[in-house]
Design an enzyme around this catalytic site. Structure first.
Site, PDB file in Angstrom:
ATOM      1  N   HIS A   1     -39.290  22.516 -11.472  1.00 38.97           N
ATOM      2  CA  HIS A   1     -39.234  21.711 -12.707  1.00 38.97           C
ATOM      3  C   HIS A   1     -38.432  22.404 -13.811  1.00 38.97           C
ATOM      4  O   HIS A   1     -38.638  22.133 -14.987  1.00 38.97           O
ATOM      5  CB  HIS A   1     -40.638  21.378 -13.233  1.00 38.97           C
ATOM      6  CG  HIS A   1     -41.567  20.854 -12.193  1.00 38.97           C
ATOM      7  ND1 HIS A   1     -41.785  19.522 -11.962  1.00 38.97           N
ATOM      8  CD2 HIS A   1     -42.333  21.517 -11.286  1.00 38.97           C
ATOM      9  CE1 HIS A   1     -42.645  19.364 -10.979  1.00 38.97           C
ATOM     10  NE2 HIS A   1     -43.003  20.563 -10.536  1.00 38.97           N
TER      11      HIS A   1
ATOM     12  N   SER B   1       0.833  -1.212   0.000  1.00 38.29           N
ATOM     13  CA  SER B   1       0.000   0.000   0.000  1.00 38.29           C
ATOM     14  C   SER B   1       0.864   1.258   0.000  1.00 38.29           C
ATOM     15  O   SER B   1       0.354   2.365   0.031  1.00 38.29           O
ATOM     16  CB  SER B   1      -0.920   0.014   1.223  1.00 38.29           C
ATOM     17  OG  SER B   1      -0.171  -0.135   2.421  1.00 38.29           O
TER      18      SER B   1
ATOM     19  N   SER C   1     -12.794  26.810 -27.310  1.00 38.30           N
ATOM     20  CA  SER C   1     -12.825  25.578 -28.093  1.00 38.30           C
ATOM     21  C   SER C   1     -11.735  25.668 -29.136  1.00 38.30           C
ATOM     22  O   SER C   1     -11.428  26.740 -29.646  1.00 38.30           O
ATOM     23  CB  SER C   1     -14.187  25.429 -28.763  1.00 38.30           C
ATOM     24  OG  SER C   1     -14.077  24.644 -29.939  1.00 38.30           O
TER      25      SER C   1
ATOM     26  N   LYS D   1     -16.738  30.046 -28.657  1.00 39.16           N
ATOM     27  CA  LYS D   1     -17.125  29.339 -27.435  1.00 39.16           C
ATOM     28  C   LYS D   1     -16.524  29.905 -26.157  1.00 39.16           C
ATOM     29  O   LYS D   1     -15.393  30.374 -26.129  1.00 39.16           O
ATOM     30  CB  LYS D   1     -16.689  27.870 -27.537  1.00 39.16           C
ATOM     31  CG  LYS D   1     -17.448  27.100 -28.609  1.00 39.16           C
ATOM     32  CD  LYS D   1     -18.824  26.699 -28.144  1.00 39.16           C
ATOM     33  CE  LYS D   1     -18.710  25.438 -27.332  1.00 39.16           C
ATOM     34  NZ  LYS D   1     -19.972  24.763 -27.155  1.00 39.16           N
TER      35      LYS D   1
ATOM     36  N   GLU E   1     -18.599  22.417 -14.888  1.00 37.45           N
ATOM     37  CA  GLU E   1     -18.857  21.043 -15.353  1.00 37.45           C
ATOM     38  C   GLU E   1     -18.031  20.025 -14.569  1.00 37.45           C
ATOM     39  O   GLU E   1     -18.492  18.921 -14.272  1.00 37.45           O
ATOM     40  CB  GLU E   1     -18.551  20.933 -16.848  1.00 37.45           C
ATOM     41  CG  GLU E   1     -19.551  21.708 -17.708  1.00 37.45           C
ATOM     42  CD  GLU E   1     -19.028  21.938 -19.116  1.00 37.45           C
ATOM     43  OE1 GLU E   1     -18.688  20.957 -19.791  1.00 37.45           O
ATOM     44  OE2 GLU E   1     -18.947  23.102 -19.536  1.00 37.45           O
TER      45      GLU E   1
HETATM   46  N1  ARG Z   1      -1.180  -1.262   5.385  1.00 38.46           N
HETATM   47  C1  ARG Z   1      -2.113  -1.844   6.294  1.00 38.46           C
HETATM   48  C2  ARG Z   1      -3.497  -1.173   6.122  1.00 38.46           C
HETATM   49  O1  ARG Z   1      -3.546  -0.173   5.573  1.00 38.46           O
HETATM   50  C3  ARG Z   1      -1.646  -1.685   7.699  1.00 38.46           C
HETATM   51  C4  ARG Z   1      -2.232  -2.687   8.639  1.00 38.46           C
HETATM   52  C5  ARG Z   1      -1.708  -4.052   8.374  1.00 38.46           C
HETATM   53  N2  ARG Z   1      -2.183  -4.977   9.349  1.00 38.46           N
HETATM   54  C6  ARG Z   1      -2.106  -6.287   9.177  1.00 38.46           C
HETATM   55  N3  ARG Z   1      -2.606  -7.051  10.112  1.00 38.46           N
HETATM   56  N4  ARG Z   1      -1.578  -6.822   8.107  1.00 38.46           N
HETATM   57  O2  ARG Z   1      -4.493  -1.702   6.531  1.00 38.46           O
END
Ligand code: ARG
Length: 466
Positions: free
Chosen positions: A164, A31, A285, A291, A298
């Protein structure tokens, strides 16, 4: 004593493992690509944890000093872009911890005493979300100020009011601006309400059941600016409703901004011509030289989709999870980061457009008189002056509208004689209620559109915002 480092396995838990992760395991598991964003919160949490560990005598003062020094230096490395994030170390927590041990040795390995990544990530993520809430709430307040300023300027600027998207009753641009001030004020309240519930500290829940070490959870909670520790360790590591509430508050606010964005798209269309935006807030545009496109509006409207999606995404991630932590919960972050980032943009763009909008007063006044918009005023006159029951007055007015429509005129375009063909008791004074100006001026009920009401509300707002 030093733990052997079997080079092919994870340093943080390699003891049980004979081989390192396969490439796909590492790829799906890591992560660090998105949670590095929480490095400040991670360091802050670790500092509070280490100080507490030393305070209660679980680690030595020397170790704590080394950890503090090491984390400060790591913070500088990250800030300077000199920190090498490693996917093999999975996430922000293990990257920073591993680097700490690399820098300070033994003391670094003591930091994780009485702590798990489960309470660590729950704490870091709350800290991050709390900061985002504060920033967004301040931006919402800025939007409210922008709406109130425009309302003050345009308390008497008449424009068509729609239901409406059909002409309904004349209103004022100021009243319309204050409608959004109300919505954004509630959005801010929602964010702050969510903040109040978020503000409990899960640190010390450890993996899920708490710890046998004599930790001081009240101390760490206080050091991190929380109102106190969470009361149940399973809930502390396993719950993400703080993030759901944040995402809901973002999605609702975005929905409000999106409605205004849609109105700006309509108002700036030359067929309406109610409002102009500066060149710098529109785009051209590449093929059509004439334009002026309201792209910012948007995109505010468009980005609302992902914010709704982020809320639904997290609700769906969590709905099937048995207590407590499961890696699914790692999927909680990107939506929160995305909503925070995009709502920041949307609020800033909205504030800019609201401050910039140049209403075409004459155009809006003319449009306010179209579409028999004072028909309700006529019906009300019949009730007041001729004592007709409202349902009958509605019917008589309907016939007058049909007559005017057939003749190709608006209501004040009917002569008294023509009106009397429908209702003989009508007299001259009826013409006094048929203009948009008379219509808005008459609507003085609390919360009504009358310019004097709008001015009074602006004064009230200024008091609230002072
Ligand atoms: N990167 C993990 C998360 O965001 C941290 C926690 C990981 N915990 C575990 N028991 N593997 O959730």
């Amino acid at each position: 004593m030093s733990i052997p480092n079997d080079s092919n396995t994870n340093q943080q838990w390699g003891g049980r493992f004979a081989e390192g992760p396969w490439a796909i395991m590492q790829a799906i598991n890591a992560s660090i690509g998105f949670d590095a964003k929480m490095w400040r919160q991670d360091i802050r949490g670790s500092l509070a944890h280490a100080a507490m560990l030393a305070h209660v005598g679980i680690i030595s003062a020397d170790d704590e000093a080394a950890i503090r020094q090491g984390l400060a230096e790591i913070g500088q490395e990250i800030e300077a872009g000199r920190f090498e994030w490693s996917e093999a170390l999975e996430d922000v927590h293990m990257n920073i911890e591993a680097r700490l041990t690399e820098r300070i040795g033994e003391a670094g390995k003591r930091l994780h005493t009485a702590r798990s990544r489960n309470d660590q990530v729950a704490t870091d993520f709350r800290l991050w979300t709390r900061d985002a809430m504060d920033g967004l709430a301040a931006q919402m307040l800025d939007c409210v100020r922008a709406f109130v300023a425009r309302a003050e300027e345009h308390a008497g600027t008449i424009m068509p009011g729609y239901t409406h998207l059909q002409p309904a009753q004349p209103t004022t641009f100021g009243h319309h601006m204050l409608a959004y001030a109300e919505m954004l004020w509630r959005d801010r309240g929602r964010m702050l309400d969510a903040r109040a519930r978020l503000n409990e500290c899960p640190l010390g829940s450890a993996a899920m059941c708490g710890t046998g070490f004599p930790i001081d959870r009240h101390g760490t909670a206080k050091a991190l600016g929380f109102d106190g520790p969470t009361r149940n360790s399973l809930d502390g590591v396993g719950s993400r409703d703080f993030a759901m509430e944040f995402l809901a508050a973002c999605a609702i606010c975005a929905t409000h901004l999106s409605r205004l964005a849609e109105e700006i798209v309509i108002w700036t269309n030359p067929a309406f011509g109610f409002v102009k935006l500066s060149d710098g807030l529109t785009t051209g545009s590449s093929i059509m030289p004439q334009k002026r496109n309201p792209d910012a509006a948007e995109l505010v409207r468009g980005k609302t989709g992902r914010m709704t999606g982020n809320l639904v995404g997290l609700l769906t991630v969590v709905k099937g999870l048995a207590l407590t932590y499961a890696k699914d919960l790692q999927e909680d972050k990107e939506g929160v980061f995305d909503s925070a980032e995009n709502l920041t943009l949307c609020l800033a763009a909205t504030a800019a457009m609201v401050r910039d909008m140049q209403p075409n007063v004459a155009r809006m006044a003319a449009a306010a008189g179209e579409g028999f918009s004072t028909a309700t005023d006529l019906a009300d006159w019949l009730v007041r002056e001729l004592k007709l029951p409202f349902r009958d007055a509605h019917h008589v007015t309907g016939r007058l509208v049909a007559k005017a429509e057939g003749m190709g005129v608006d209501l004040p375009g009917l002569s008294l004689a023509e009106m009397r063909e429908v209702e003989p008791r009508i007299d001259d004074s009826v013409f006094g209620v048929l203009t948009p100006a008379a219509s808005v001026a008459s609507r003085r009920s609390h919360g009504g559109t009358a310019p004097e009401n709008v001015r009074a509300m602006v004064a009230e707002w200024k008091g609230r915002l002072a």
